[in-house]
Design a protein around this motif. Structure first.
Motif, PDB file in Angstrom:
ATOM      1  N   ILE A   1       0.866  -1.186   0.000  1.00  0.00           N
ATOM      2  CA  ILE A   1       0.000   0.000   0.000  1.00  0.00           C
ATOM      3  C   ILE A   1       0.899   1.231   0.000  1.00  0.00           C
ATOM      4  CG2 ILE A   1      -1.749   1.291   1.263  1.00  0.00           C
ATOM      5  CD1 ILE A   1      -1.389  -2.384   1.968  1.00  0.00           C
ATOM      6  N   ASN A   2       0.802   2.050  -1.050  1.00  0.00           N
ATOM      7  CA  ASN A   2       1.575   3.289  -1.148  1.00  0.00           C
ATOM      8  C   ASN A   2       0.770   4.430  -0.538  1.00  0.00           C
ATOM      9  OD1 ASN A   2       3.882   2.233  -2.719  1.00  0.00           O
ATOM     10  ND2 ASN A   2       2.352   1.918  -4.315  1.00  0.00           N
ATOM     11  N   LEU A   3       1.066   4.745   0.721  1.00  0.00           N
ATOM     12  CA  LEU A   3       0.284   5.763   1.427  1.00  0.00           C
ATOM     13  C   LEU A   3       0.399   7.125   0.772  1.00  0.00           C
ATOM     14  CD1 LEU A   3       0.575   5.158   5.266  1.00  0.00           C
ATOM     15  CD2 LEU A   3      -1.174   4.417   3.676  1.00  0.00           C
ATOM     16  N   ALA A   4       1.574   7.424   0.200  1.00  0.00           N
ATOM     17  CA  ALA A   4       1.766   8.742  -0.402  1.00  0.00           C
ATOM     18  C   ALA A   4       0.842   8.963  -1.589  1.00  0.00           C
ATOM     19  CB  ALA A   4       3.225   8.896  -0.838  1.00  0.00           C
ATOM     20  N   SER A   5       0.304   7.889  -2.174  1.00  0.00           N
ATOM     21  CA  SER A   5      -0.594   8.013  -3.327  1.00  0.00           C
ATOM     22  C   SER A   5      -2.053   8.099  -2.918  1.00  0.00           C
ATOM     23  CB  SER A   5      -0.393   6.812  -4.263  1.00  0.00           C
ATOM     24  OG  SER A   5       0.927   6.755  -4.735  1.00  0.00           O
ATOM     25  N   SER A   6      -2.319   8.049  -1.620  1.00  0.00           N
ATOM     26  CA  SER A   6      -3.696   8.021  -1.130  1.00  0.00           C
ATOM     27  C   SER A   6      -4.033   9.314  -0.409  1.00  0.00           C
ATOM     28  CB  SER A   6      -3.901   6.829  -0.187  1.00  0.00           C
ATOM     29  OG  SER A   6      -5.141   6.902   0.462  1.00  0.00           O
ATOM     30  N   SER A   7      -5.144   9.942  -0.785  1.00  0.00           N
ATOM     31  CA  SER A   7      -5.580  11.174  -0.121  1.00  0.00           C
ATOM     32  C   SER A   7      -6.009  10.901   1.308  1.00  0.00           C
ATOM     33  CB  SER A   7      -6.745  11.811  -0.889  1.00  0.00           C
ATOM     34  OG  SER A   7      -6.347  12.157  -2.193  1.00  0.00           O
ATOM     35  N   LEU A   8      -6.602   9.739   1.548  1.00  0.00           N
ATOM     36  CA  LEU A   8      -7.106   9.398   2.876  1.00  0.00           C
ATOM     37  C   LEU A   8      -6.055   8.675   3.706  1.00  0.00           C
ATOM     38  CD1 LEU A   8      -9.650   9.603   4.604  1.00  0.00           C
ATOM     39  CD2 LEU A   8     -10.395   7.409   3.677  1.00  0.00           C
ATOM     40  N   GLY A   9      -5.296   7.787   3.069  1.00  0.00           N
ATOM     41  CA  GLY A   9      -4.327   6.988   3.805  1.00  0.00           C
ATOM     42  C   GLY A   9      -3.214   7.797   4.422  1.00  0.00           C
ATOM     43  N   SER A  10      -2.863   8.946   3.810  1.00  0.00           N
ATOM     44  CA  SER A  10      -1.765   9.760   4.327  1.00  0.00           C
ATOM     45  C   SER A  10      -2.211  10.757   5.383  1.00  0.00           C
ATOM     46  CB  SER A  10      -1.089  10.507   3.169  1.00  0.00           C
ATOM     47  OG  SER A  10      -2.022  11.326   2.494  1.00  0.00           O
ATOM     48  N   GLN A  11      -3.466  10.692   5.809  1.00  0.00           N
ATOM     49  CA  GLN A  11      -3.979  11.626   6.804  1.00  0.00           C
ATOM     50  C   GLN A  11      -3.815  11.077   8.219  1.00  0.00           C
ATOM     51  OE1 GLN A  11      -4.743  14.712   5.733  1.00  0.00           O
ATOM     52  NE2 GLN A  11      -4.003  13.680   3.887  1.00  0.00           N
ATOM     53  N   GLY A  12      -3.673  11.995   9.174  1.00  0.00           N
ATOM     54  CA  GLY A  12      -3.595  11.589  10.573  1.00  0.00           C
ATOM     55  C   GLY A  12      -2.263  10.948  10.895  1.00  0.00           C
ATOM     56  N   THR A  13      -2.298   9.932  11.726  1.00  0.00           N
ATOM     57  CA  THR A  13      -1.095   9.277  12.213  1.00  0.00           C
ATOM     58  C   THR A  13      -0.990   7.867  11.656  1.00  0.00           C
ATOM     59  OG1 THR A  13      -2.216   8.355  14.158  1.00  0.00           O
ATOM     60  CG2 THR A  13      -1.346  10.597  14.352  1.00  0.00           C
ATOM     61  N   LEU A  14       0.132   7.213  11.970  1.00  0.00           N
ATOM     62  CA  LEU A  14       0.325   5.829  11.537  1.00  0.00           C
ATOM     63  C   LEU A  14      -0.742   4.924  12.139  1.00  0.00           C
ATOM     64  CD1 LEU A  14       1.906   3.627  10.115  1.00  0.00           C
ATOM     65  CD2 LEU A  14       3.526   3.615  12.032  1.00  0.00           C
ATOM     66  N   PHE A  15      -1.166   5.222  13.352  1.00  0.00           N
ATOM     67  CA  PHE A  15      -2.227   4.435  13.989  1.00  0.00           C
ATOM     68  C   PHE A  15      -3.521   4.539  13.178  1.00  0.00           C
ATOM     69  CE2 PHE A  15      -5.547   3.915  17.321  1.00  0.00           C
ATOM     70  CZ  PHE A  15      -5.229   2.613  17.701  1.00  0.00           C
ATOM     71  N   ASP A  16      -3.850   5.744  12.709  1.00  0.00           N
ATOM     72  CA  ASP A  16      -5.033   5.926  11.867  1.00  0.00           C
ATOM     73  C   ASP A  16      -4.885   5.185  10.547  1.00  0.00           C
ATOM     74  OD1 ASP A  16      -6.127   7.684  13.782  1.00  0.00           O
ATOM     75  OD2 ASP A  16      -5.028   9.369  12.934  1.00  0.00           O
TER      76      ASP A  16
END
Length: 813
Positions: free
Chosen positions: A133-148
């Motif tokens: 999962i590439n978090l940098a490519s996701s508008s939602l995945g890169s939000q908040g903290t690693l726990f989120d």
């Protein structure tokens, strides 16, 4: 006569068209990860003068097929945004259908107005052994903290008490930059919330780790890697976000700096998190004694309102230097400071025959946790020859925590003429954990089809914990000596592994490995009430085999089968024999007699075009560690970790990624069906908890217009067993919208988590002594974030991978 001319013209035209279909050239375009590339421009040029002949684009599977009218010599040009242009010379004879096979395009960063631009990676990628999962490519995945971010991963379940389940199974290991870490307990959120999701590059879910990974963790590895700078120059980044939860607010900010200059690479990161979480909880416990005649129903209803106020700092820096073309060295240091205040108001009401309460208990708890976590280390990589590479590292961790508890209780008994009693309790828990580890690995390419990897590792853990309680009696604080204890613990682990990778046929590859681990454990408990010591020692050895076979059924279909064995050692909190008092009716205590879990897993899967994957899996675990609930005197329940007899599971998992219903819509999906059974012995009778658990995840990534992105995803988790607990179905939907601003250097995002407030956690305790139900609710959060990155330089190849391998195992962070 006229008819004959018409027929002749039609035949001549048909004959003229035949050469157009007589010759053709085709192939499949992939990236460096063997993923198919869609919409790559493919152009056929005349070899002599580069004159344009014909062209086309690749389809969703990266395939192209171009018809050329005449035989001859040609040049094929392949190009796409973010990839290096490639030329391939070829010739065509009459009626030839030329197949070029797989064509690799490498990523290319280019300079645009002083800002380096690289093609955006897909949100999710599949390999035969993992999901990326590439978090940098996701508008939602890169939000908040690693726990989120972990909560939003497909197939991952994260409970607020720190339990992580992967594909419905507990025992997942979290690795951060190559650091294997067992995280458990309510403070897991505190540690992960210190790390912003915007600083994460990618997360890899590995369900069947090989022998080169540590044997810890039975359900797989969640491998987290920080974002990297791949330009010869500098990168400066800033990210800030704010979320609103009911009347509470929380937010985080992150500053990042990375510099590459010739042989030097420096990175630094600082983040701050502050906010409040709320946790309304409802508990119903059945205290009825069904052995009495007549049966007198006794029910305990508890309502709790909990708030968690966080303040956390996280800083990390790393320096790498290439001493030569063969030798590179690096060092890193990171530190996390956390202050957390937990406030709880618990209202407990006993009812029996009547609807009116028989007795009530009001409990106020306040816990103040101060935690520091210092980590560091140094490593090296030496390329002895072109076929032999040697790496090594030394790492340390110093963990310190102080948890102060103040508890006040007011008890009313309506059967005794409104008898009222007040209690006051004060406690302090001190945790000191020191870990040092060292390891060395070699990688040797023996032949073109055979590679050998091996290594050794040693880790040394020392723990010094102390708990002191006192209560107020006649206006003075008096020590509760029966609860005051000091616990010393040492654990040394020595490991060695060897792994072979062999191409056994034209289409088949095999990987075989063995990992041997020897564990020495020594503990000593001092009890202040009796002023005496008790000690224990353990020593055990384990061999963990691993085998994996890949077979290419065709160019787009790959078959994989794997077997592995792993271990789950008790985390340090579960082994700590101290007592934690939640209220008059609920106590927690550790267990020094816990045995490690030993698990065996097998899986087989099919990978289609790197977009679709189907896996059949099964697992068996001996002595799984689970929370048990034991009834004690005075209607008290003791939460106590115990080894159960066994648990086993089997099921099917299906994943689809990078599907394109339209040019602006990307779709990913995941579905898992798992049968899970826990078994244990109670009162000489077999008990079990078995359920078929479905898990569904659907992610939608939209690009409705230039500079705009949107995301809508949701999940549904069916009933999930966890030891003596049964988690009820849970579902949630979240969305985000983002827009690039400031000449694409900045991004502003609006996001909404759990849109319809559906994320209820309901747990039923399957206990023959005292059945119970537990329910907590999470509110929807709405937030906004802003990111800015300034990056200048020229694209270069990635340097040697970070080799941090710190052993921060099983600490309750």
């Amino acid at each position: 006569m006229m008819v004959n001319k018409v027929i002749l013209c039609i035949c001549a035209g048909f004959m003229a068209l035949l050469p157009l279909a007589a010759q053709s050239v085709s192939g499949t375009v992939t990236d460096e990860k063997n993923l198919p590339l869609e919409e790559i421009t493919v152009v056929a040029l005349q070899a002599s003068d580069s004159l344009y002949i014909t062209g086309g684009v690749t389809n969703g599977n990266g395939e192209f097929h171009i018809r050329i009218s005449h035989s001859g010599k040609y040049m094929l040009k392949l190009s796409g945004i973010g990839f290096q242009t490639k030329y391939i010379a070829f010739s065509l004879s009459a009626d030839q259908k030329k197949q070029l096979g797989g064509i690799l395009l490498k990523e290319d960063a280019y300079l645009l107005s002083g800002v380096t631009v690289t093609a955006k990676k897909p949100e999710m990628e599949l390999t035969s052994s993992s999901t990326v999962i590439n978090l940098a490519s996701s508008s939602l995945g890169s939000q908040g903290t690693l726990f989120d971010a972990l909560k939003r991963l497909p197939g991952v379940q994260v409970k607020d008490d720190g339990t992580i389940l992967l594909n419905g199974q507990s025992g997942a290991t979290v690795m951060l930059n190559g650091k294997p870490t067992y995280l458990s307990g309510s403070n897991l959120a505190t540690y992960l919330q210190a790390i912003p999701a915007s600083s994460i590059g990618k997360i890899e879910l590995i369900s069947m780790p090989s022998s080169r990974y540590e044997a810890s963790g039975k359900s797989g590895i969640i491998k987290v890697e920080m974002a990297k700078n791949n330009v010869q120059g500098f990168l400066i980044g800033f990210h800030a976000s704010s979320q609103q939860l009911d009347q509470y607010n929380k937010g985080n900010s992150n500053w990042m700096f990375q510099l590459r200059k010739n042989k030097l690479n420096v990175s630094a990161n600082y983040s701050y998190y502050e906010g409040t979480d709320i946790n309304p909880t409802f508990i119903v416990r059945d205290h009825t004694d069904y052995a009495e005649t007549p049966v007198m129903p006794v029910i305990l209803n508890q309502v709790a309102h909990r708030t968690y106020n966080y303040g956390s700092h996280y800083a990390r820096t790393r320096v790498d230097y290439d001493l030569s073309s063969r030798l590179s060295v690096g060092a890193y240091v990171s530190k996390n400071w956390t202050d957390r205040v937990r406030k709880e108001r618990m209202h407990s009401v006993f009812t029996s025959v009547k609807a009116e309460p028989d007795s009530t208990l009001m409990t106020w708890n306040k816990n103040k946790l101060i935690q520091t976590n210092l980590q560091g280390g140094a490593d090296y990589s030496y390329k002895v020859t072109s076929k032999l590479q040697w790496t090594g590292s030394v790492d340390f961790q110093l963990y310190r925590a102080s948890d102060k508890q103040d508890q006040n209780s007011l008890y009313n008994d309506y059967w005794q003429s409104n008898y009222e009693q007040t209690d006051t309790l004060r406690g302090k828990l001190r945790d000191n954990i020191d870990i040092v580890s060292t390891q060395s690995d070699v990688e040797f390419v023996l032949t073109k089809t055979l590679k050998l990897t091996g290594g050794v590792k040693a880790s040394f853990v020392n723990i010094d914990n102390e708990t002191t309680y006192s209560d107020r009696y006649n206006g003075a604080w008096t020590p509760k000596l029966n609860m005051n204890k000091d616990f010393q613990y040492e654990e040394n682990i020595y490991a060695a592994y060897v792994q072979l990778q062999k191409k056994i046929a034209e289409r088949a590859n095999m990987e075989v490995g063995f990992r041997f681990e020897e564990t020495h454990v020594k503990g000593q408990l001092h009890e202040y009430s009796s002023n005496r010591d008790s000690s224990f020692q353990k020593r055990y050895r384990n061999l963990f085999p691993y085998v994996s076979v890949d077979y290419n059924l065709s160019k787009t279909i790959k078959l994989n089968a794997a077997y592995g064995s792993r271990i789950v050692r008790p985390n340090y909190e579960d082994m700590n024999p101290f007592v934690t008092i939640n209220d008059k009716y609920l106590y927690d205590q550790g267990n020094v007699e816990l045995k490690p879990e030993i698990s065996h897993q097998v899986e087989t899967g099919l990978l289609f075009s790197n977009r679709y994957k189907v896996i059949l899996f099964g697992a068996y675990t001996r002595h799984p560690i689970c929370k048990s609930y034991l009834a004690g005197a005075g209607n008290r329940v003791w939460v106590y970790p115990l080894n159960m007899s066994s648990d086993y599971s089997y099921g099917i998992k299906m994943t689809a990624v990078n599907l394109h219903p339209t040019r602006w819509w990307t779709l990913v999906g995941n579905a898992t069906l798992t049968y899970k059974k826990y078994a244990w012995i109670y009162d000489h009778k077999k008990q079990n908890n078995r359920v078929m658990t479905p898990l569904f995840y659907l992610g939608n990534y939209l690009k409705p217009a230039d500079k705009w992105n949107a995301e809508l995803n949701g999940y549904w988790n069916g009933k999930t067993p966890l030891g003596q607990g049964l988690i009820s179905p849970m579902w949630s939907i979240s969305m985000a919208v983002s827009r690039s601003i400031l000449h694409d250097k900045g991004t502003i995002r609006l996001f909404l988590n759990d849109i319809v407030c559906s994320r209820y956690t309901r747990v039923r305790i399957i206990n023959v002594e005292q059945p119970a139900r537990y329910k907590e609710r999470k509110e929807a959060t709405i937030g906004i974030s802003f990111s800015y990155k300034l990056q200048r330089g020229e694209n270069i190849k990635s340097s040697a991978p970070q080799r941090e391998s710190n052993e921060s195992k099983r600490i309750k962070l």
